[in-house]
Design an enzyme around this catalytic site. Structure first.
Site, PDB file in Angstrom:
ATOM      1  N   ASN A   9      -3.149   8.268   9.436  1.00  0.00           N
ATOM      2  CA  ASN A   9      -4.125   7.512   8.641  1.00  0.00           C
ATOM      3  C   ASN A   9      -4.461   6.276   9.453  1.00  0.00           C
ATOM      4  O   ASN A   9      -3.680   5.331   9.505  1.00  0.00           O
ATOM      5  CB  ASN A   9      -3.514   7.130   7.282  1.00  0.00           C
ATOM      6  CG  ASN A   9      -4.449   6.222   6.481  1.00  0.00           C
ATOM      7  OD1 ASN A   9      -5.598   6.005   6.871  1.00  0.00           O
ATOM      8  ND2 ASN A   9      -3.952   5.700   5.373  1.00  0.00           N
ATOM      9  N   LYS A  11      -6.579   4.122   8.898  1.00  0.00           N
ATOM     10  CA  LYS A  11      -7.050   3.000   8.072  1.00  0.00           C
ATOM     11  C   LYS A  11      -8.318   2.418   8.712  1.00  0.00           C
ATOM     12  O   LYS A  11      -9.103   3.166   9.289  1.00  0.00           O
ATOM     13  CB  LYS A  11      -5.931   1.978   7.861  1.00  0.00           C
ATOM     14  CG  LYS A  11      -4.656   2.664   7.328  1.00  0.00           C
ATOM     15  CD  LYS A  11      -3.612   1.732   6.825  1.00  0.00           C
ATOM     16  CE  LYS A  11      -2.413   2.547   6.332  1.00  0.00           C
ATOM     17  NZ  LYS A  11      -1.379   1.736   5.706  1.00  0.00           N
ATOM     18  N   HIS A  95      -4.757   6.509  -2.030  1.00  0.00           N
ATOM     19  CA  HIS A  95      -3.863   5.674  -1.215  1.00  0.00           C
ATOM     20  C   HIS A  95      -3.598   4.372  -1.968  1.00  0.00           C
ATOM     21  O   HIS A  95      -4.484   3.857  -2.662  1.00  0.00           O
ATOM     22  CB  HIS A  95      -4.510   5.399   0.149  1.00  0.00           C
ATOM     23  CG  HIS A  95      -3.533   4.799   1.115  1.00  0.00           C
ATOM     24  ND1 HIS A  95      -3.208   3.464   1.095  1.00  0.00           N
ATOM     25  CD2 HIS A  95      -2.789   5.367   2.092  1.00  0.00           C
ATOM     26  CE1 HIS A  95      -2.302   3.242   2.043  1.00  0.00           C
ATOM     27  NE2 HIS A  95      -2.031   4.367   2.658  1.00  0.00           N
ATOM     28  N   GLU A  97      -3.580   1.459  -1.003  1.00  0.00           N
ATOM     29  CA  GLU A  97      -4.542   0.388  -0.681  1.00  0.00           C
ATOM     30  C   GLU A  97      -5.826   0.558  -1.501  1.00  0.00           C
ATOM     31  O   GLU A  97      -6.472  -0.425  -1.867  1.00  0.00           O
ATOM     32  CB  GLU A  97      -4.817   0.388   0.838  1.00  0.00           C
ATOM     33  CG  GLU A  97      -3.614  -0.170   1.596  1.00  0.00           C
ATOM     34  CD  GLU A  97      -3.395   0.397   2.977  1.00  0.00           C
ATOM     35  OE1 GLU A  97      -4.317   1.003   3.552  1.00  0.00           O
ATOM     36  OE2 GLU A  97      -2.262   0.239   3.497  1.00  0.00           O
ATOM     37  N   GLY A 173       3.321  -0.566   6.126  1.00  0.00           N
ATOM     38  CA  GLY A 173       2.899  -1.633   7.026  1.00  0.00           C
ATOM     39  C   GLY A 173       3.871  -2.810   7.071  1.00  0.00           C
ATOM     40  O   GLY A 173       3.550  -3.868   7.611  1.00  0.00           O
ATOM     41  N   SER A 212       5.838   3.098   7.191  1.00  0.00           N
ATOM     42  CA  SER A 212       6.553   2.657   8.389  1.00  0.00           C
ATOM     43  C   SER A 212       7.321   3.783   9.078  1.00  0.00           C
ATOM     44  O   SER A 212       8.364   3.548   9.679  1.00  0.00           O
ATOM     45  CB  SER A 212       7.487   1.479   8.075  1.00  0.00           C
ATOM     46  OG  SER A 212       6.733   0.375   7.587  1.00  0.00           O
TER      47      SER A 212
END
Ligand code: 13P
Length: 251
Positions: A9, A11, A95, A97, A173, A212
């Site tokens: 991903n 992003k 997701h 986010e 992250g 992560s």
């Protein structure tokens, strides 16, 4: 036997030239990735470039979000049919986010899952708890609710046509990975929850871990019984690291 899937991903990262270099690197190392399927989910503006570079290769690609609508006055949105036209196999749905910065709730996510299937895409459904929810002891309640919303809107047979990604929000992250045991516990819960609706679907469901995951910790996570691959953020932006993870999924 569930096929491992390692999906990147990206992003909102990359430039036209940096992604060319990245994809050259990934394609170049695919010879050693014998078992796992590999995919990248790119910013939609790069889809034409990604399609051109990956067409005919062993690497699949996808989008990062989808509109619930098929077309119309929805400024800034991407329809499932548009993703399909650019050769996407996958699309990330729900997701964290999107859930936290764009106000997507369980209902919207369920509608997006349905929209993806309607367009012939494989949805990668993200679920996961925040740190506060984990510390409050409601991880299973939250993840169960997120899954149930899709099952009740789309049905268990449609869920079976997608992939689930467990992404604890506190691990995204942050460099804080869930321990293999923490991740395995939630993956086993997810599988059992799905199996309660349909045991064959539960057994066959690909459940990815995200948060992560990197070249150093992937092998241990991927060795867990219910972890079938990874949804990789930061480490998918470096070809060597991404390939190390994909190779770890071979075992
Ligand atoms: P990181 O791997 O950067 O933590 O991101 C995980 C993620 O959100 C993948 O969707």
């Amino acid at each position: 036997m569930r096929q491992p899937l390692v999906a990147g991903n990206w992003k909102m990262n990359g430039t036209r030239s940096s992604i060319q270099e990245l994809l050259d690197g990934v394609k170049g190392g695919m010879g050693e990735v014998t078992t796992a399927e590999v995919a990248v989910c790119c910013p939609h503006i790069f889809l034409a470039d990604v399609q051109q570079q990956l067409q005919g290769s062993a690497v699949a690609w996808g989008g990062q979000d989808i509109s619930v609508h098929e077309s119309g006055a929805y400024t800034g949105e991407t329809a499932g049919g548009m993703l399909a036209e650019f050769g996407c196999k996958y699309v990330i749905i729900g997701h964290s986010e999107r859930r936290s910065y764009h106000g997507e709730n369980d209902q919207t996510v369920a509608e997006k899952f349905a929209a993806a299937r309607k367009a012939g895409l494989v949805p990668i459904l993200c679920v996961g708890e925040t740190l506060e929810e984990r510390e409050g002891g409601i991880t299973e309640e939250v993840v169960g609710r997120q899954l149930d919303a899709v099952v009740s809107h789309c049905g268990i047979d449609t869920l079976a046509e997608g992939v689930v990604a467990y992404e604890p929000v506190w691990a995204i992250g942050t460099g804080k990975t869930a321990t293999p045991e923490q991740a395995q516990d939630v993956h086993a819960f997810i599988r059992a929850r799905i199996a309660a609706a349909n045991s064959a679907v539960g057994e066959g469901m690909q459940i990815l871990y995200g948060g992560s995951m990197n070249a150093g910790n992937a092998a241990e996570l991927l060795a867990q019984a219910d972890i079938d691959g990874g949804l990789i953020g930061g480490a998918s932006l470096k070809a060597a690291d991404f390939l190390t993870i994909a190779k770890a999924a071979n075992a």
